[in-house]
Design a protein around this motif. Structure first.
Motif, PDB file in Angstrom:
ATOM      1  N   ALA A 439       0.834  -1.199   0.000  1.00  0.00           N
ATOM      2  CA  ALA A 439       0.000   0.000   0.000  1.00  0.00           C
ATOM      3  C   ALA A 439       0.872   1.254   0.000  1.00  0.00           C
ATOM      4  O   ALA A 439       0.564   2.245  -0.670  1.00  0.00           O
ATOM      5  CB  ALA A 439      -0.926  -0.007   1.213  1.00  0.00           C
ATOM      6  N   LEU A 440       1.978   1.212   0.741  1.00  0.00           N
ATOM      7  CA  LEU A 440       2.905   2.342   0.752  1.00  0.00           C
ATOM      8  C   LEU A 440       3.530   2.542  -0.628  1.00  0.00           C
ATOM      9  O   LEU A 440       3.700   3.676  -1.088  1.00  0.00           O
ATOM     10  CB  LEU A 440       4.003   2.101   1.784  1.00  0.00           C
ATOM     11  N   ALA A 441       3.883   1.434  -1.284  1.00  0.00           N
ATOM     12  CA  ALA A 441       4.498   1.537  -2.610  1.00  0.00           C
ATOM     13  C   ALA A 441       3.526   2.128  -3.621  1.00  0.00           C
ATOM     14  O   ALA A 441       3.944   2.819  -4.561  1.00  0.00           O
ATOM     15  CB  ALA A 441       4.976   0.162  -3.067  1.00  0.00           C
ATOM     16  N   ASN A 442       2.228   1.866  -3.444  1.00  0.00           N
ATOM     17  CA  ASN A 442       1.237   2.492  -4.320  1.00  0.00           C
ATOM     18  C   ASN A 442       1.169   3.993  -4.083  1.00  0.00           C
ATOM     19  O   ASN A 442       1.032   4.778  -5.021  1.00  0.00           O
ATOM     20  CB  ASN A 442      -0.145   1.877  -4.071  1.00  0.00           C
ATOM     21  N   ALA A 443       1.241   4.378  -2.803  1.00  0.00           N
ATOM     22  CA  ALA A 443       1.119   5.795  -2.463  1.00  0.00           C
ATOM     23  C   ALA A 443       2.400   6.566  -2.759  1.00  0.00           C
ATOM     24  O   ALA A 443       2.346   7.743  -3.119  1.00  0.00           O
ATOM     25  CB  ALA A 443       0.746   5.938  -0.984  1.00  0.00           C
ATOM     26  N   PHE A 444       3.553   5.903  -2.618  1.00  0.00           N
ATOM     27  CA  PHE A 444       4.853   6.564  -2.802  1.00  0.00           C
ATOM     28  C   PHE A 444       5.746   5.669  -3.665  1.00  0.00           C
ATOM     29  O   PHE A 444       6.636   4.988  -3.155  1.00  0.00           O
ATOM     30  CB  PHE A 444       5.519   6.826  -1.450  1.00  0.00           C
ATOM     31  N   PRO A 445       5.522   5.620  -4.974  1.00  0.00           N
ATOM     32  CA  PRO A 445       6.293   4.728  -5.849  1.00  0.00           C
ATOM     33  C   PRO A 445       7.791   4.971  -5.728  1.00  0.00           C
ATOM     34  O   PRO A 445       8.259   6.110  -5.775  1.00  0.00           O
ATOM     35  CB  PRO A 445       5.781   5.085  -7.254  1.00  0.00           C
ATOM     36  N   GLY A 446       8.535   3.876  -5.547  1.00  0.00           N
ATOM     37  CA  GLY A 446       9.990   3.949  -5.512  1.00  0.00           C
ATOM     38  C   GLY A 446      10.588   4.281  -4.166  1.00  0.00           C
ATOM     39  O   GLY A 446      11.793   4.092  -3.956  1.00  0.00           O
ATOM     40  N   VAL A 447       9.795   4.770  -3.210  1.00  0.00           N
ATOM     41  CA  VAL A 447      10.347   5.148  -1.904  1.00  0.00           C
ATOM     42  C   VAL A 447      10.807   3.899  -1.156  1.00  0.00           C
ATOM     43  O   VAL A 447      10.119   2.885  -1.140  1.00  0.00           O
ATOM     44  CB  VAL A 447       9.293   5.923  -1.082  1.00  0.00           C
ATOM     45  N   GLY A 448      11.979   4.000  -0.530  1.00  0.00           N
ATOM     46  CA  GLY A 448      12.504   2.897   0.252  1.00  0.00           C
ATOM     47  C   GLY A 448      12.899   1.693  -0.571  1.00  0.00           C
ATOM     48  O   GLY A 448      13.094   0.597  -0.035  1.00  0.00           O
ATOM     49  N   GLY A 449      13.009   1.884  -1.905  1.00  0.00           N
ATOM     50  CA  GLY A 449      13.342   0.762  -2.772  1.00  0.00           C
ATOM     51  C   GLY A 449      12.207  -0.224  -2.930  1.00  0.00           C
ATOM     52  O   GLY A 449      12.414  -1.354  -3.396  1.00  0.00           O
ATOM     53  N   LEU A 450      10.972   0.186  -2.576  1.00  0.00           N
ATOM     54  CA  LEU A 450       9.832  -0.733  -2.601  1.00  0.00           C
ATOM     55  C   LEU A 450       9.256  -0.846  -4.010  1.00  0.00           C
ATOM     56  O   LEU A 450       9.062   0.163  -4.692  1.00  0.00           O
ATOM     57  CB  LEU A 450       8.736  -0.238  -1.652  1.00  0.00           C
ATOM     58  N   GLN A 451       8.986  -2.067  -4.415  1.00  0.00           N
ATOM     59  CA  GLN A 451       8.303  -2.335  -5.676  1.00  0.00           C
ATOM     60  C   GLN A 451       7.047  -3.130  -5.347  1.00  0.00           C
ATOM     61  O   GLN A 451       7.127  -4.206  -4.750  1.00  0.00           O
ATOM     62  CB  GLN A 451       9.201  -3.117  -6.633  1.00  0.00           C
ATOM     63  N   ARG A 452       5.908  -2.589  -5.765  1.00  0.00           N
ATOM     64  CA  ARG A 452       4.636  -3.208  -5.384  1.00  0.00           C
ATOM     65  C   ARG A 452       4.557  -4.668  -5.797  1.00  0.00           C
ATOM     66  O   ARG A 452       4.160  -5.527  -5.004  1.00  0.00           O
ATOM     67  CB  ARG A 452       3.473  -2.420  -5.996  1.00  0.00           C
ATOM     68  N   ASP A 453       4.939  -4.980  -7.024  1.00  0.00           N
ATOM     69  CA  ASP A 453       4.825  -6.360  -7.497  1.00  0.00           C
ATOM     70  C   ASP A 453       5.720  -7.296  -6.693  1.00  0.00           C
ATOM     71  O   ASP A 453       5.343  -8.443  -6.407  1.00  0.00           O
ATOM     72  CB  ASP A 453       5.168  -6.442  -8.983  1.00  0.00           C
ATOM     73  N   ASP A 454       6.916  -6.813  -6.326  1.00  0.00           N
ATOM     74  CA  ASP A 454       7.807  -7.634  -5.502  1.00  0.00           C
ATOM     75  C   ASP A 454       7.181  -7.908  -4.136  1.00  0.00           C
ATOM     76  O   ASP A 454       7.256  -9.031  -3.606  1.00  0.00           O
ATOM     77  CB  ASP A 454       9.157  -6.944  -5.313  1.00  0.00           C
ATOM     78  N   LEU A 455       6.567  -6.878  -3.561  1.00  0.00           N
ATOM     79  CA  LEU A 455       5.957  -7.035  -2.238  1.00  0.00           C
ATOM     80  C   LEU A 455       4.761  -7.979  -2.291  1.00  0.00           C
ATOM     81  O   LEU A 455       4.565  -8.805  -1.390  1.00  0.00           O
ATOM     82  CB  LEU A 455       5.537  -5.668  -1.704  1.00  0.00           C
ATOM     83  N   LEU A 456       3.957  -7.875  -3.346  1.00  0.00           N
ATOM     84  CA  LEU A 456       2.848  -8.804  -3.488  1.00  0.00           C
ATOM     85  C   LEU A 456       3.362 -10.226  -3.687  1.00  0.00           C
ATOM     86  O   LEU A 456       2.720 -11.191  -3.261  1.00  0.00           O
ATOM     87  CB  LEU A 456       1.955  -8.384  -4.654  1.00  0.00           C
ATOM     88  N   GLY A 457       4.532 -10.355  -4.309  1.00  0.00           N
ATOM     89  CA  GLY A 457       5.154 -11.675  -4.426  1.00  0.00           C
ATOM     90  C   GLY A 457       5.570 -12.221  -3.073  1.00  0.00           C
ATOM     91  O   GLY A 457       5.415 -13.422  -2.804  1.00  0.00           O
ATOM     92  N   VAL A 458       6.104 -11.346  -2.203  1.00  0.00           N
ATOM     93  CA  VAL A 458       6.454 -11.773  -0.842  1.00  0.00           C
ATOM     94  C   VAL A 458       5.196 -12.184  -0.080  1.00  0.00           C
ATOM     95  O   VAL A 458       5.172 -13.216   0.610  1.00  0.00           O
ATOM     96  CB  VAL A 458       7.195 -10.639  -0.097  1.00  0.00           C
ATOM     97  N   GLU A 459       4.144 -11.393  -0.208  1.00  0.00           N
ATOM     98  CA  GLU A 459       2.891 -11.742   0.456  1.00  0.00           C
ATOM     99  C   GLU A 459       2.376 -13.093  -0.039  1.00  0.00           C
ATOM    100  O   GLU A 459       1.916 -13.923   0.747  1.00  0.00           O
ATOM    101  CB  GLU A 459       1.833 -10.668   0.215  1.00  0.00           C
ATOM    102  N   GLN A 460       2.455 -13.322  -1.353  1.00  0.00           N
ATOM    103  CA  GLN A 460       1.990 -14.587  -1.907  1.00  0.00           C
ATOM    104  C   GLN A 460       2.852 -15.748  -1.407  1.00  0.00           C
ATOM    105  O   GLN A 460       2.332 -16.835  -1.106  1.00  0.00           O
ATOM    106  CB  GLN A 460       1.998 -14.538  -3.435  1.00  0.00           C
ATOM    107  N   ALA A 461       4.171 -15.531  -1.306  1.00  0.00           N
ATOM    108  CA  ALA A 461       5.048 -16.580  -0.774  1.00  0.00           C
ATOM    109  C   ALA A 461       4.667 -16.913   0.670  1.00  0.00           C
ATOM    110  O   ALA A 461       4.657 -18.085   1.069  1.00  0.00           O
ATOM    111  CB  ALA A 461       6.508 -16.138  -0.855  1.00  0.00           C
ATOM    112  N   ALA A 462       4.341 -15.867   1.445  1.00  0.00           N
ATOM    113  CA  ALA A 462       3.913 -16.103   2.829  1.00  0.00           C
ATOM    114  C   ALA A 462       2.591 -16.856   2.856  1.00  0.00           C
ATOM    115  O   ALA A 462       2.394 -17.768   3.671  1.00  0.00           O
ATOM    116  CB  ALA A 462       3.787 -14.767   3.564  1.00  0.00           C
ATOM    117  N   ALA A 463       1.662 -16.489   1.952  1.00  0.00           N
ATOM    118  CA  ALA A 463       0.372 -17.187   1.895  1.00  0.00           C
ATOM    119  C   ALA A 463       0.576 -18.659   1.535  1.00  0.00           C
ATOM    120  O   ALA A 463      -0.078 -19.546   2.104  1.00  0.00           O
ATOM    121  CB  ALA A 463      -0.545 -16.504   0.876  1.00  0.00           C
ATOM    122  N   GLU A 464       1.482 -18.938   0.593  1.00  0.00           N
ATOM    123  CA  GLU A 464       1.737 -20.324   0.209  1.00  0.00           C
ATOM    124  C   GLU A 464       2.383 -21.099   1.353  1.00  0.00           C
ATOM    125  O   GLU A 464       2.069 -22.285   1.562  1.00  0.00           O
ATOM    126  CB  GLU A 464       2.629 -20.352  -1.030  1.00  0.00           C
TER     127      GLU A 464
END
Length: 516
Positions: A439-464
């Protein structure tokens, strides 16, 4: 300060409220207008519900025709029909389907429904929710409003009491904490021999969908759930079994209101899938107790289109950033602090509107001020930070520092590259943090080195990972077992009454922590 109220620029051609209990087909009727019009918005309170609406529309329309927008996800956002969480719904368009409109009474998020009721400019508006919203909707739309009342499509009956060994297959067993749900799933599986899963708030959406699919496919016989199912998640359950009828509401433990209970037990039965629903009470579980009389009253109240809960007559609103007129960061802090007092005075002339509390926003802004960031960030950046859907002000401060320090990096988890080693609780924490950072990456693209798709991938890995370990964790759960003697105890306690006050051995604690 002058209060700027949301206002419709033009009156809609039609406003129809589909009001009724759960399992009455009201959402289906409203969604069909979106299909026919081919343009508009479906707004729902939960990411899971927005996705459910998206998938229902996809089944009838082409992939290019429908998009999904939530705080974390963006799928075809420029599509003519967009499914979204309510906070992200645009204020204008062709057709608006506003689902679960009774969420207007939610103390934290109800302002998003209030904003749309007061200011959405659409040609056609469809409002879907509980019957007790009718007084508010009539005040908001007057003679424009047409009310269509819906009845349950399948009967709901009182089914009596059951024990863990006799819970019928196809049941949702309801308790109000993660610990209780995990303990119940273990004990019901052991006593009945049935395949039992769990559904609770800390599970990320991917893991929830996996558990729901297993239940729908028949791979699971029973789901032990929290009241997450009372928020519109649709499951074809043959029965809802209440293990308790009181819950902690953030301040105290209290009995469920009749309307809350009716919302939950109404999930029993699903037209076309489960042609009858039973409401039952679970007995002989240490530490959990359900009031059978209250459940029977909720059964009687949930069959028709009449209101079960108290009438809703007002809607909350909160300001947009432009309403505050802040020229700098300190000015924004002062404007937010002053807004509620101004709104209390000026809204006296608008009897169906009331000011939403800005305390969470104010807390975040004051945390940013203490960190010295209100003088380093632009006012609009501060507002976006303070209104992000995160509860921890320190997390907001962490992101604020990353904005002013471009080389600062934010990580989704200390060990995000080792998902095969995560315990259930670690995977839940990783998923929650990755979801918030998305959600932060959507609001502030690129801040903190965050990439939304990468983060959703981490969330999906945690869900799996959660899906992979959840069955074993249910079987091995120590919740509801005394850490000293092993006897049954309340799920929220570490020891039984007989052993109360005795500290578990170091070896037992280590074993318990590994199991969790």
């Amino acid at each position: 300060m002058h209060l700027h109220l949301p206002a419709r620029r033009a009156e809609p051609a039609s406003v129809v409220a589909h009001l009724g209990p759960t399992n009455s087909g009201k959402s289906y009727d409203a969604l069909q207008l979106l299909v026919q019009a081919g343009a508009g918005t479906y707004a729902a309170p939960l990411r899971l519900l927005a996705r459910e609406g998206y998938e229902k529309l996809l089944a009838q329309l082409s992939a290019d025709a429908v998009g999904l927008i939530t705080g974390e996800e963006r799928i075809n956002p420029g599509a003519p029909i967009v499914c979204c969480t309510t906070e992200l719904a645009p204020l204008q368009g062709e057709v608006l389907v506003l689902d679960e409109v009774h969420w207007v009474d939610d103390p934290d998020r109800g302002w998003a429904w209030g904003r749309l009721l007061a200011g959405a400019t659409y040609c056609h508006i469809r409002l879907v929710g509980a019957p007790n919203t009718e007084p508010l909707l009539r005040r908001a739309f007057g003679s424009l409003l047409e009310v269509r009342k819906h009845q349950r499509l399948v009967p709901l009956t009182w089914g009596g009491t059951v024990e863990p060994a006799t819970v019928p297959p196809g049941s949702l067993v309801v308790a109000f904490s993660r610990r209780a749900v995990l303990a119940l799933a273990r004990d019901i599986a052991a006593a009945s021999g049935q395949r039992t899963g769990v559904l609770y708030g800390a599970l990320p959406p991917g893991a929830r969908r996996a558990e729901i699919r297993r239940f729908l496919s028949g791979e699971l016989d029973i789901l032990c759930v929290t009241d997450v199912i009372g928020h519109g998640i649709n499951l074809p359950a043959r029965a809802v079994v209440m293990a308790e009828t009181s819950k902690y509401d953030g301040q105290r433990r209290r009995p469920l209101h009749l309307w809350e209970l009716a919302q939950i037990i109404g999930r029993a039965g699903r037209f076309g899938l489960a042609e009858h629903g039973d409401a039952l009470v679970l007995r002989n579980v240490v530490g959990l107790e359900a009031n059978a009389t209250l459940v029977r009253q909720a059964v009687e109240a949930s069959g028709g289109a009449r209101a079960v809960g108290p009438d809703l007559t007002t809607a909350a609103i909160r300001p947009a950033f432009a309403d505050l007129g802040a020229a700098d960061g300190p000015g924004l802090v002062a404007a937010v602090d002053a807004w509620e007092a101004t709104a209390q005075h000026e809204l006296a002339e608008h009897p169906w509107l009331r000011p939403a509390s800005l305390r969470p926003v104010s807390r975040a802004l004051h945390a940013l001020a203490v960190a010295g960031l209100t003088t380093q960030l632009e006012p609009d950046e501060l507002w976006r930070l303070a209104t992000l859907p995160v509860e921890d002000p320190e997390w907001v401060v962490e992101v604020g520092r990353a904005i002013v320090q471009p080389h600062r990096r934010l990580r989704p988890a200390p060990a995000a590259d080792q998902p095969d080693r995560w315990t259930l609780e670690e995977a839940e924490r990783v998923a929650a943090r990755a979801r918030g950072l998305a959600a932060l990456a959507n609001a502030f693209p690129g801040v903190g080195g965050l990439q939304r798709d990468d983060l959703l991938g981490v969330e999906q890995a945690a869900a799996e990972r959660i899906t992979a370990v959840l069955g074993d964790e249910v079987v091995r759960s120590t919740f509801g077992r005394c850490a000293t003697c092993g006897r049954s105890c309340a799920p929220w306690a570490d020891t039984c009454d007989r052993c109360g006050g005795r500290v578990p051995s170091k070896i037992y604690r280590q074993q318990r922590n590994r199991r969790r």
